[in-house]
Design a protein around this motif. Sequence first.
Motif, PDB file in Angstrom:
ATOM      1  N   ASP A 116      -4.163  -5.250   9.784  1.00  0.00           N
ATOM      2  CA  ASP A 116      -4.181  -6.371  10.728  1.00  0.00           C
ATOM      3  C   ASP A 116      -4.849  -7.595  10.106  1.00  0.00           C
ATOM      4  OD1 ASP A 116      -2.810  -5.218  12.852  1.00  0.00           O
ATOM      5  OD2 ASP A 116      -4.619  -4.287  13.648  1.00  0.00           O
ATOM      6  N   TYR A 117      -5.808  -7.374   9.225  1.00  0.00           N
ATOM      7  CA  TYR A 117      -6.448  -8.486   8.520  1.00  0.00           C
ATOM      8  C   TYR A 117      -5.549  -9.015   7.399  1.00  0.00           C
ATOM      9  CZ  TYR A 117      -9.434 -11.141   5.453  1.00  0.00           C
ATOM     10  OH  TYR A 117      -9.929 -12.144   4.660  1.00  0.00           O
ATOM     11  N   HIS A 118      -4.978  -8.131   6.615  1.00  0.00           N
ATOM     12  CA  HIS A 118      -4.255  -8.534   5.407  1.00  0.00           C
ATOM     13  C   HIS A 118      -2.853  -9.077   5.681  1.00  0.00           C
ATOM     14  CE1 HIS A 118      -7.166  -7.291   2.389  1.00  0.00           C
ATOM     15  NE2 HIS A 118      -7.429  -6.255   3.163  1.00  0.00           N
ATOM     16  N   VAL A 119      -2.236  -8.678   6.776  1.00  0.00           N
ATOM     17  CA  VAL A 119      -0.883  -9.137   7.101  1.00  0.00           C
ATOM     18  C   VAL A 119      -0.994 -10.073   8.297  1.00  0.00           C
ATOM     19  CG1 VAL A 119       1.449  -8.463   7.764  1.00  0.00           C
ATOM     20  CG2 VAL A 119       0.102  -6.985   6.251  1.00  0.00           C
ATOM     21  N   ARG A 120      -0.674 -11.332   8.059  1.00  0.00           N
ATOM     22  CA  ARG A 120      -0.836 -12.369   9.082  1.00  0.00           C
ATOM     23  C   ARG A 120       0.508 -13.030   9.349  1.00  0.00           C
ATOM     24  NH1 ARG A 120      -6.426 -15.034   6.822  1.00  0.00           N
ATOM     25  NH2 ARG A 120      -7.483 -13.051   6.495  1.00  0.00           N
ATOM     26  N   GLU A 121       0.594 -13.725  10.463  1.00  0.00           N
ATOM     27  CA  GLU A 121       1.813 -14.468  10.742  1.00  0.00           C
ATOM     28  C   GLU A 121       1.488 -15.816  11.349  1.00  0.00           C
ATOM     29  OE1 GLU A 121       4.449 -12.326  13.352  1.00  0.00           O
ATOM     30  OE2 GLU A 121       2.812 -11.682  14.617  1.00  0.00           O
ATOM     31  N   ILE A 122       2.314 -16.776  10.980  1.00  0.00           N
ATOM     32  CA  ILE A 122       2.173 -18.139  11.497  1.00  0.00           C
ATOM     33  C   ILE A 122       3.578 -18.665  11.774  1.00  0.00           C
ATOM     34  CG2 ILE A 122      -0.006 -18.669  10.323  1.00  0.00           C
ATOM     35  CD1 ILE A 122       1.577 -20.019   8.138  1.00  0.00           C
ATOM     36  N   GLY A 123       3.653 -19.707  12.571  1.00  0.00           N
ATOM     37  CA  GLY A 123       4.937 -20.331  12.858  1.00  0.00           C
ATOM     38  C   GLY A 123       4.873 -21.814  12.547  1.00  0.00           C
ATOM     39  N   SER A 160     -15.244  -9.422   0.115  1.00  0.00           N
ATOM     40  CA  SER A 160     -15.722  -8.150   0.655  1.00  0.00           C
ATOM     41  C   SER A 160     -14.558  -7.218   1.010  1.00  0.00           C
ATOM     42  CB  SER A 160     -16.599  -8.383   1.886  1.00  0.00           C
ATOM     43  OG  SER A 160     -15.816  -8.861   2.967  1.00  0.00           O
ATOM     44  N   ARG A 161     -13.336  -7.698   0.849  1.00  0.00           N
ATOM     45  CA  ARG A 161     -12.131  -6.931   1.170  1.00  0.00           C
ATOM     46  C   ARG A 161     -11.235  -6.867  -0.070  1.00  0.00           C
ATOM     47  NH1 ARG A 161     -10.975  -6.787   6.774  1.00  0.00           N
ATOM     48  NH2 ARG A 161     -12.399  -7.998   8.046  1.00  0.00           N
ATOM     49  N   PRO A 162     -10.219  -6.003  -0.066  1.00  0.00           N
ATOM     50  CA  PRO A 162      -9.236  -6.080  -1.151  1.00  0.00           C
ATOM     51  C   PRO A 162      -8.678  -7.503  -1.239  1.00  0.00           C
ATOM     52  CG  PRO A 162      -8.958  -4.034   0.035  1.00  0.00           C
ATOM     53  CD  PRO A 162      -9.962  -4.862   0.828  1.00  0.00           C
ATOM     54  N   TYR A 193       4.979 -15.142   2.306  1.00  0.00           N
ATOM     55  CA  TYR A 193       4.076 -15.678   1.285  1.00  0.00           C
ATOM     56  C   TYR A 193       3.024 -14.618   0.975  1.00  0.00           C
ATOM     57  CZ  TYR A 193       0.323 -18.345  -0.834  1.00  0.00           C
ATOM     58  OH  TYR A 193      -0.678 -18.774  -1.688  1.00  0.00           O
ATOM     59  N   THR A 194       2.913 -14.239  -0.290  1.00  0.00           N
ATOM     60  CA  THR A 194       1.973 -13.216  -0.731  1.00  0.00           C
ATOM     61  C   THR A 194       1.011 -13.839  -1.720  1.00  0.00           C
ATOM     62  OG1 THR A 194       3.723 -11.568  -0.532  1.00  0.00           O
ATOM     63  CG2 THR A 194       1.780 -10.941  -1.804  1.00  0.00           C
TER      64      THR A 194
END
Length: 195
Positions: free
Chosen positions: A77-84, A109-111, A129-130
Motif C-alpha cells: 500500500d505504501y510502495h504502489v500509489r495512484e494519482i490522476g 527506512s523502507r525498500p 511510473y517506476t
Amino acid sequence: MPQLTALDAQFLNIETATNVANIAGLAILDGALDRADLQALLGRRLPYVPALRRRLAPVPFGLDHPYWAEEDDLDLDYHVREIGLPRPGDDRQLAEQVSRLHARRLDRSRPLWEIYLVHNLSGGRTGLYTKIHHAAVDGIGGADVLAALLDTTPEPPTGREDPPPGMGEAPPGRDEPPPGQAEMVARGLARLAAN
C-alpha cells in the motif's frame, strides 16, 4: 547480508534536497490498470526480485557502508500509489507530474522503490511510473527488475505460482540478516584501520 559497495554507497551520499539518485521508467499502457491487480501481481513476483525486498541497515556512526536487510513486512500500500491527471491528461501534464515524482527522495527506512499508476491520460491510457534508487540497482539490474515484474506477452501466465519469464522455477532464498550493531562497529573500525 550483502553490504553496499563503495559505488552504491556513493549514490546514497551524493543525494541532497535538490539532487536525487533515482533510476526510473515510464510505461504508457493502453487501457486501464487497477491498483489492486498491480499489487496482486507484485505480490506474486516480488519473491523473485531481491532488490525490491531489501531496506538499508546503516552502520552506527557511519563507520562503514550500510548493509541490505530483507524487509519482512513489505507494505505494498505504501510502495504502489495512484494519482490522476486533470483533463485533458496530455503528455505535457504527464511529463510535469513525472518530473515532480522523480524529484522526491525515497524513504530510506523502507525498500528504495515506488510505483505510481497515473490515471486519466488522454486516449484512455494509463501511465506506470517506476522509480528505484540507484544504490539498489544499476541500469542492467533495473532492466532485470522490469523483466521480472512485467509480462512479455499480452497473455500473462495463468497460474498463481508461475515464475516470471526467465526467472527460474523457484524464487531465490532469503538473505542472511546483516550483522548486529556491535559487529557492524567492529567491522567498520577494522576497515577504517586497514584504509
